[in-house]
Write a protein that holds these residues in place. Structure first.
Motif, mmCIF file in Angstrom:
data_model
loop_
_atom_site.group_PDB
_atom_site.id
_atom_site.type_symbol
_atom_site.label_atom_id
_atom_site.label_comp_id
_atom_site.label_asym_id
_atom_site.label_seq_id
_atom_site.Cartn_x
_atom_site.Cartn_y
_atom_site.Cartn_z
ATOM 1 N N LEU A 47 20.524 28.783 0.255
ATOM 2 C CA LEU A 47 19.486 28.452 1.226
ATOM 3 C C LEU A 47 20.042 27.590 2.364
ATOM 4 C CD1 LEU A 47 16.478 27.656 -1.160
ATOM 5 C CD2 LEU A 47 16.662 29.604 0.402
ATOM 6 N N ALA A 48 20.858 26.598 2.018
ATOM 7 C CA ALA A 48 21.413 25.705 3.039
ATOM 8 C C ALA A 48 22.363 26.458 3.962
ATOM 9 C CB ALA A 48 22.133 24.536 2.372
ATOM 10 N N TYR A 49 23.238 27.274 3.384
ATOM 11 C CA TYR A 49 24.185 28.027 4.202
ATOM 12 C C TYR A 49 23.454 29.058 5.056
ATOM 13 C CZ TYR A 49 28.242 30.855 5.489
ATOM 14 O OH TYR A 49 29.202 31.533 6.199
ATOM 15 N N GLY A 50 22.471 29.730 4.445
ATOM 16 C CA GLY A 50 21.689 30.705 5.216
ATOM 17 C C GLY A 50 20.953 30.061 6.372
ATOM 18 N N ILE B 86 21.485 30.970 10.309
ATOM 19 C CA ILE B 86 20.354 31.377 11.147
ATOM 20 C C ILE B 86 20.249 30.466 12.368
ATOM 21 C CG2 ILE B 86 17.832 31.554 11.241
ATOM 22 C CD1 ILE B 86 17.903 32.392 8.292
ATOM 23 N N ALA B 87 20.452 29.167 12.150
ATOM 24 C CA ALA B 87 20.406 28.215 13.264
ATOM 25 C C ALA B 87 21.478 28.547 14.293
ATOM 26 C CB ALA B 87 20.591 26.787 12.744
ATOM 27 N N ASP C 74 23.523 20.176 13.793
ATOM 28 C CA ASP C 74 24.861 20.150 14.375
ATOM 29 C C ASP C 74 25.297 21.541 14.811
ATOM 30 O OD1 ASP C 74 26.272 17.303 13.746
ATOM 31 O OD2 ASP C 74 24.855 17.803 12.173
ATOM 32 N N THR C 75 24.937 22.539 14.014
ATOM 33 C CA THR C 75 25.315 23.915 14.354
ATOM 34 C C THR C 75 24.665 24.363 15.655
ATOM 35 O OG1 THR C 75 25.572 24.449 12.005
ATOM 36 C CG2 THR C 75 25.317 26.298 13.516
ATOM 37 N N ILE C 76 23.405 24.003 15.845
ATOM 38 C CA ILE C 76 22.710 24.333 17.092
ATOM 39 C C ILE C 76 23.420 23.680 18.280
ATOM 40 C CG2 ILE C 76 20.589 23.886 18.406
ATOM 41 C CD1 ILE C 76 19.058 24.300 15.746
ATOM 42 N N CYS C 77 23.761 22.404 18.134
ATOM 43 C CA CYS C 77 24.418 21.689 19.231
ATOM 44 C C CYS C 77 25.778 22.290 19.551
ATOM 45 C CB CYS C 77 24.559 20.211 18.868
ATOM 46 S SG CYS C 77 25.527 19.267 20.061
ATOM 47 N N LEU C 78 26.580 22.545 18.528
ATOM 48 C CA LEU C 78 27.934 23.027 18.750
ATOM 49 C C LEU C 78 27.942 24.448 19.308
ATOM 50 C CD1 LEU C 78 29.644 21.579 15.551
ATOM 51 C CD2 LEU C 78 29.885 20.773 17.910
ATOM 52 N N THR C 79 26.984 25.269 18.880
ATOM 53 C CA THR C 79 26.928 26.643 19.381
ATOM 54 C C THR C 79 26.460 26.679 20.832
ATOM 55 O OG1 THR C 79 26.453 27.473 17.144
ATOM 56 C CG2 THR C 79 25.986 28.942 18.984
ATOM 57 N N LEU C 80 25.315 26.062 21.097
ATOM 58 C CA LEU C 80 24.793 26.046 22.471
ATOM 59 C C LEU C 80 25.723 25.277 23.408
ATOM 60 C CD1 LEU C 80 20.912 25.536 22.358
ATOM 61 C CD2 LEU C 80 22.160 27.295 23.610
ATOM 62 N N GLY C 81 26.222 24.135 22.938
ATOM 63 C CA GLY C 81 27.087 23.321 23.779
ATOM 64 C C GLY C 81 28.375 24.032 24.147
ATOM 65 N N SER C 82 28.992 24.677 23.171
ATOM 66 C CA SER C 82 30.237 25.391 23.466
ATOM 67 C C SER C 82 30.002 26.564 24.407
ATOM 68 C CB SER C 82 30.879 25.876 22.168
ATOM 69 O OG SER C 82 30.039 26.795 21.480
ATOM 70 N N MET C 83 28.860 27.246 24.269
ATOM 71 C CA MET C 83 28.537 28.348 25.173
ATOM 72 C C MET C 83 28.372 27.842 26.606
ATOM 73 S SD MET C 83 25.812 30.556 22.904
ATOM 74 C CE MET C 83 25.616 31.818 24.168
ATOM 75 N N LEU D 81 29.149 38.020 21.720
ATOM 76 C CA LEU D 81 28.681 38.020 20.330
ATOM 77 C C LEU D 81 29.851 38.239 19.377
ATOM 78 C CD1 LEU D 81 26.294 37.893 18.364
ATOM 79 C CD2 LEU D 81 26.008 40.366 18.657
ATOM 80 N N ASN D 82 30.773 39.098 19.748
ATOM 81 C CA ASN D 82 31.938 39.343 18.901
ATOM 82 C C ASN D 82 32.759 38.081 18.690
ATOM 83 O OD1 ASN D 82 31.330 42.053 18.608
ATOM 84 N ND2 ASN D 82 32.626 42.695 20.320
ATOM 85 N N LEU D 83 32.769 37.215 19.673
ATOM 86 C CA LEU D 83 33.493 35.954 19.569
ATOM 87 C C LEU D 83 32.759 34.963 18.685
ATOM 88 C CD1 LEU D 83 35.969 34.327 20.676
ATOM 89 C CD2 LEU D 83 34.445 33.504 22.490
ATOM 90 N N TYR D 84 31.429 34.975 18.745
ATOM 91 C CA TYR D 84 30.637 33.950 18.070
ATOM 92 C C TYR D 84 30.231 34.312 16.648
ATOM 93 C CZ TYR D 84 30.237 30.316 21.549
ATOM 94 O OH TYR D 84 30.526 29.264 22.386
ATOM 95 N N VAL D 85 30.219 35.584 16.283
ATOM 96 C CA VAL D 85 29.841 35.946 14.912
ATOM 97 C C VAL D 85 30.781 35.294 13.893
ATOM 98 C CG1 VAL D 85 29.725 37.832 13.243
ATOM 99 C CG2 VAL D 85 28.573 38.048 15.446
ATOM 100 N N PRO D 86 32.099 35.501 13.996
ATOM 101 C CA PRO D 86 32.969 34.820 13.019
ATOM 102 C C PRO D 86 32.955 33.306 13.162
ATOM 103 C CG PRO D 86 34.280 35.905 14.721
ATOM 104 C CD PRO D 86 32.876 36.356 14.913
ATOM 105 N N PHE D 87 32.782 32.820 14.392
ATOM 106 C CA PHE D 87 32.743 31.375 14.609
ATOM 107 C C PHE D 87 31.562 30.743 13.882
ATOM 108 C CE2 PHE D 87 30.894 27.872 17.133
ATOM 109 C CZ PHE D 87 31.906 26.934 16.982
ATOM 110 N N ILE D 88 30.388 31.352 13.964
ATOM 111 C CA ILE D 88 29.194 30.789 13.328
ATOM 112 C C ILE D 88 29.324 30.798 11.811
ATOM 113 C CG2 ILE D 88 26.724 31.166 12.943
ATOM 114 C CD1 ILE D 88 26.559 32.129 15.871
#
Length: 396
Positions: free
Chosen positions: A69-72, A76-77, A275-284, A296-303
């Protein structure tokens, strides 16, 4: 205030005296960045390996459910942040150029290369191998050695890196100001900040909507009891330091003692959606500001990798960005100057990211509590009205 003073000061003129001072600051930023690059692989190895080993020791029936649940939720975030970013950021961001961000017109006076002991991905893979092995084998000698290495890295972080990071960030903005791009950079930061905070709040509501649907009852009412934990997290910037208040909130929301005493501390370690929301949006946003296109191809493995790397985040002073910096560089291709900006952005909203994390932990606890009750073929638990100890279990 510090950044603003740097901006106004270095915007005066490009006289030789000022240029020399800016180059001196650029030298400090360069040396600190090299030391940070040297430390990151060791940090990943120690924290991720020990974190995975300690998680593996918790052989509890609920562990697998909570972990999933936590990882999922973290994944998702991350994808929610990516799709929001790909929709909104192109309209909000404008490229200011990597040269302006790096301040290349003011080179360091000298540089010292500090090559890491091993590359970042090698460190990450080695951490997985050692961590999973220590979790399944009795290797006290290796575990003690890795814990000693972790303590050394913690000491370096607390005594050297964390105290110097504010000056590192200020130096970064000084170079940007000297390049004439301070206002556009601050504007980009403000836009990203608003997007990150709004998505974190929306995601909290989403998690409790899922918990309500899963339990077939209104769990939105839990939010009022979670406010003390939320504001505590804002003040402490630490999921671990907020655990006692989070446990009390879970008790007030009727979560069974055995479930809350297991899930809340565990999720403080593995559930970092904020933190995941911040790092994903911030890096973008930073990539777009540098004229790059986050695909998306770059971010799928990253997430997916970010969700695993976040296991190390609670043990790292300064939050998830320190634990994630390795994969940000290796998978997204961030250079030193871009890393400086993502560190600054994350630290500026770390309080809200931590508050988002611990609030979401309560939704995970509500779902695990329901699953636990269902597995025991019991009726839904009635909120306790009596005081119970941390190790007590409500009598059936």
């Amino acid at each position: 205030m510090l950044i603003g003073s740097f901006g106004s000061w270095f915007h005066i003129a490009h006289t030789p005296g000022y240029v020399g001072l800016i180059r001196a600051i650029a030298t400090f930023v360069s040396l600190f960045g090299e030391f940070l690059n040297f430390t990151i692989p060791l940090l990943i190895l120690a924290f991720v390996a020990v974190g995975l080993a300690e998680l593996g020791k918790k052989a509890n029936k609920l562990f697998g459910i909570t972990l999933a649940l936590a990882y999922g939720s973290t994944i998702i975030a991350g994808f929610a942040a990516y799709f929001l970013g790909s929709t909104l950021l192109p309209r909000l961001m404008h490229a200011i150029g990597s040269k302006a961000i790096e301040g290349k017109s003011f080179e360091p006076i000298f540089t010292i290369t500090m090559k890491p002991v091993f590359p970042i991905m090698t460190s990450l893979v080695l951490a997985f191998v050692l961590g999973l092995s220590m979790a399944n084998l009795k290797t006290p000698t290796l575990m003690n050695a890795m814990q000693d290495l972790k303590q050394i890295i913690v000491l370096v972080l607390e005594k050297v890196i964390i105290p110097l990071i504010p000056f590192y960030i200020a130096g970064t903005f000084a170079k940007i100001a000297a390049s004439g791009e301070l206002i556009p950079t601050i504007t980009i930061f403000a836009k990203l900040y608003v997007c990150i905070l709004c998505l974190q709040w929306v995601y909290i509501l989403f998690q409790f909507t899922v918990a309500s649907g899963w339990r077939k009852e209104n769990r939105w009412k839990d939010l009022k009891n979670i406010l003390p934990a939320y504001f505590t997290a804002l003040g402490t910037q630490s999921s671990a330091a907020t655990i006692p208040v989070s446990l009390q909130s879970a008790e007030n929301n009727g979560i069974a003692p055995d479930v809350r005493n297991f899930v809340v501390p565990l999720c403080a370690t593995i559930h970092l959606a904020g933190d995941t929301i911040c790092l994903t949006l911030g890096s973008m946003g930073i990539m777009m500001a540098c004229g790059l296109h986050p695909t998306l191809n770059l971010y799928v493995p990253f997430i997916f990798m970010l969700g695993i790397t976040m296991v190390a985040a609670p043990g790292v002073p300064g939050g998830g960005v320190m634990a994630a910096l390795g994969i940000i560089k290796s998978m997204l291709g961030f250079n030193a100057s871009m890393c400086e900006l993502i560190i600054a952005l994350h630290l500026s909203q770390d309080s809200f990211g931590t508050a988002c994390n611990i609030t979401g932990d309560q939704a995970v606890a509500a779902i695990v509590d329901y699953i636990d009750n269902k597995d025991r073929h019991d009726d839904p638990r009635i909120p306790e009205t009596s005081t119970d100890s941390a190790d007590s279990v409500t009598a059936e």
